[in-house]
Design a protein around this motif. Structure first.
Motif, mmCIF file in Angstrom:
data_model
loop_
_atom_site.group_PDB
_atom_site.id
_atom_site.type_symbol
_atom_site.label_atom_id
_atom_site.label_comp_id
_atom_site.label_asym_id
_atom_site.label_seq_id
_atom_site.Cartn_x
_atom_site.Cartn_y
_atom_site.Cartn_z
ATOM 1 N N GLN A 30 2.107 11.797 4.466
ATOM 2 C CA GLN A 30 0.971 11.582 3.587
ATOM 3 C C GLN A 30 1.445 11.382 2.159
ATOM 4 N N GLU A 31 0.635 10.685 1.410
ATOM 5 C CA GLU A 31 0.895 10.547 -0.010
ATOM 6 C C GLU A 31 0.726 11.911 -0.668
ATOM 7 N N PRO A 32 1.427 12.173 -1.755
ATOM 8 C CA PRO A 32 1.337 13.477 -2.413
ATOM 9 C C PRO A 32 -0.041 13.791 -2.980
ATOM 10 N N ILE A 33 -0.878 12.784 -3.203
ATOM 11 C CA ILE A 33 -2.206 13.026 -3.773
ATOM 12 C C ILE A 33 -3.186 13.581 -2.730
ATOM 13 N N VAL A 34 -2.885 13.383 -1.460
ATOM 14 C CA VAL A 34 -3.779 13.834 -0.390
ATOM 15 C C VAL A 34 -3.799 15.355 -0.348
ATOM 16 N N GLY A 35 -5.004 15.933 -0.307
ATOM 17 C CA GLY A 35 -5.114 17.378 -0.212
ATOM 18 C C GLY A 35 -6.371 17.909 -0.861
ATOM 19 N N THR A 36 -6.395 19.216 -1.044
ATOM 20 C CA THR A 36 -7.526 19.912 -1.650
ATOM 21 C C THR A 36 -7.129 20.347 -3.049
ATOM 22 N N ALA B 52 -12.306 19.792 -4.712
ATOM 23 C CA ALA B 52 -12.395 18.382 -4.349
ATOM 24 C C ALA B 52 -11.355 18.086 -3.278
ATOM 25 N N GLN B 53 -11.711 17.187 -2.376
ATOM 26 C CA GLN B 53 -10.808 16.762 -1.307
ATOM 27 C C GLN B 53 -10.426 15.313 -1.565
ATOM 28 N N ILE B 54 -9.133 15.018 -1.539
ATOM 29 C CA ILE B 54 -8.657 13.650 -1.642
ATOM 30 C C ILE B 54 -8.056 13.297 -0.295
ATOM 31 N N ALA B 55 -8.600 12.231 0.314
ATOM 32 C CA ALA B 55 -8.186 11.847 1.660
ATOM 33 C C ALA B 55 -8.110 10.326 1.765
ATOM 34 N N PRO B 56 -7.283 9.828 2.682
ATOM 35 C CA PRO B 56 -7.212 8.377 2.875
ATOM 36 C C PRO B 56 -8.565 7.819 3.312
ATOM 37 N N CYS B 57 -8.917 6.655 2.769
ATOM 38 C CA CYS B 57 -10.112 5.923 3.216
ATOM 39 C C CYS B 57 -9.805 4.440 3.075
ATOM 40 N N GLY B 58 -9.494 3.810 4.188
ATOM 41 C CA GLY B 58 -9.077 2.414 4.147
ATOM 42 C C GLY B 58 -7.701 2.315 3.508
ATOM 43 N N SER B 59 -7.564 1.413 2.550
ATOM 44 C CA SER B 59 -6.270 1.226 1.887
ATOM 45 C C SER B 59 -6.161 2.027 0.593
ATOM 46 N N SER B 60 -7.107 2.934 0.354
ATOM 47 C CA SER B 60 -7.084 3.744 -0.862
ATOM 48 C C SER B 60 -7.329 5.210 -0.509
ATOM 49 N N TYR B 61 -7.660 6.011 -1.514
ATOM 50 C CA TYR B 61 -7.916 7.431 -1.332
ATOM 51 C C TYR B 61 -9.268 7.770 -1.946
ATOM 52 N N CYS B 62 -10.116 8.461 -1.180
ATOM 53 C CA CYS B 62 -11.438 8.845 -1.647
ATOM 54 C C CYS B 62 -11.409 10.277 -2.163
ATOM 55 N N GLY C 222 -20.221 17.280 -1.271
ATOM 56 C CA GLY C 222 -20.409 16.157 -0.363
ATOM 57 C C GLY C 222 -20.474 14.811 -1.059
ATOM 58 N N LYS C 223 -20.536 14.799 -2.380
ATOM 59 C CA LYS C 223 -20.633 13.554 -3.136
ATOM 60 C C LYS C 223 -19.247 12.951 -3.365
ATOM 61 N N LYS C 224 -19.124 11.657 -3.048
ATOM 62 C CA LYS C 224 -17.889 10.929 -3.325
ATOM 63 C C LYS C 224 -17.869 10.607 -4.816
ATOM 64 N N ILE C 225 -16.817 11.053 -5.510
ATOM 65 C CA ILE C 225 -16.764 10.872 -6.958
ATOM 66 C C ILE C 225 -15.621 9.968 -7.405
ATOM 67 N N GLY C 226 -14.940 9.336 -6.471
ATOM 68 C CA GLY C 226 -13.874 8.446 -6.902
ATOM 69 C C GLY C 226 -13.142 7.776 -5.769
ATOM 70 N N THR C 227 -12.458 6.704 -6.141
ATOM 71 C CA THR C 227 -11.584 5.972 -5.243
ATOM 72 C C THR C 227 -10.334 5.618 -6.030
ATOM 73 N N LEU C 228 -9.181 5.982 -5.503
ATOM 74 C CA LEU C 228 -7.912 5.724 -6.175
ATOM 75 C C LEU C 228 -6.968 5.015 -5.219
ATOM 76 N N ALA C 229 -6.110 4.168 -5.770
ATOM 77 C CA ALA C 229 -5.094 3.487 -4.978
ATOM 78 C C ALA C 229 -3.767 3.613 -5.708
ATOM 79 N N GLY C 230 -2.708 3.683 -4.952
ATOM 80 C CA GLY C 230 -1.374 3.784 -5.544
ATOM 81 C C GLY C 230 -0.466 4.568 -4.633
ATOM 82 N N THR C 231 0.711 4.852 -5.122
ATOM 83 C CA THR C 231 1.680 5.633 -4.357
ATOM 84 C C THR C 231 2.498 6.495 -5.295
ATOM 85 N N GLY C 232 3.077 7.537 -4.743
ATOM 86 C CA GLY C 232 3.973 8.389 -5.522
ATOM 87 C C GLY C 232 3.246 9.264 -6.521
ATOM 88 N N ALA C 233 3.452 9.003 -7.802
ATOM 89 C CA ALA C 233 2.892 9.869 -8.834
ATOM 90 C C ALA C 233 1.786 9.216 -9.649
#
Length: 112
Positions: free
Chosen positions: A21-27, A36-46, A56-67
């Motif tokens: 997993q990418e380092p951003i994935v987690g609680t 907040a929970q960051i989890a993969p969703c498609g080609s990005s992270y929700c 329960g509200k989605k408050i963001g979408t991020l894409a990238g790798t590493g740091a």
């Protein structure tokens, strides 16, 4: 026999890399104390709030790798969306939201 061992080792290595997993994935604990929970969703992270008034509200979408990650961040109170980013340093995640990439606010989240 050696060929079978090499092929089995290569298959195991590629499977473990695919599951990494990418380092951003987690609680994460937000600056306001919510979770907040960051989890993969498609080609990005929700980014989804798990506790608090907006659970329960989605408050963001991020894409990238590493740091470094870029995307959009939504303020759950005003329901306004801003260009955003996240940068990792150990167990800290600096989240930043900007209007016109000039007026920015940031907060630091901690991994749980």
């Amino acid at each position: 026999m050696i060929r079978i061992l090499v092929l089995a080792g290569a298959a195991t290595l590629s499977a473990s890399l695919a599951c990494a997993q990418e380092p951003i994935v987690g609680t994460w604990k937000t600056a306001s104390g919510e979770t907040a929970q960051i989890a993969p969703c498609g080609s990005s992270y929700c980014v989804t709030l798990k506790t608090g008034k907006f659970a329960g509200k989605k408050i963001g979408t991020l894409a990238g790798t590493g740091a470094t990650y870029d995307g959009e961040i939504t303020d759950p109170k005003s329901d306004k969306t801003y260009s955003g980013s996240g940068s990792l340093s150990g167990n800290s995640l600096k989240m930043k939201g900007c209007v016109l990439k000039v007026l920015c606010k940031s907060q630091t989240w901690t991994r749980l």
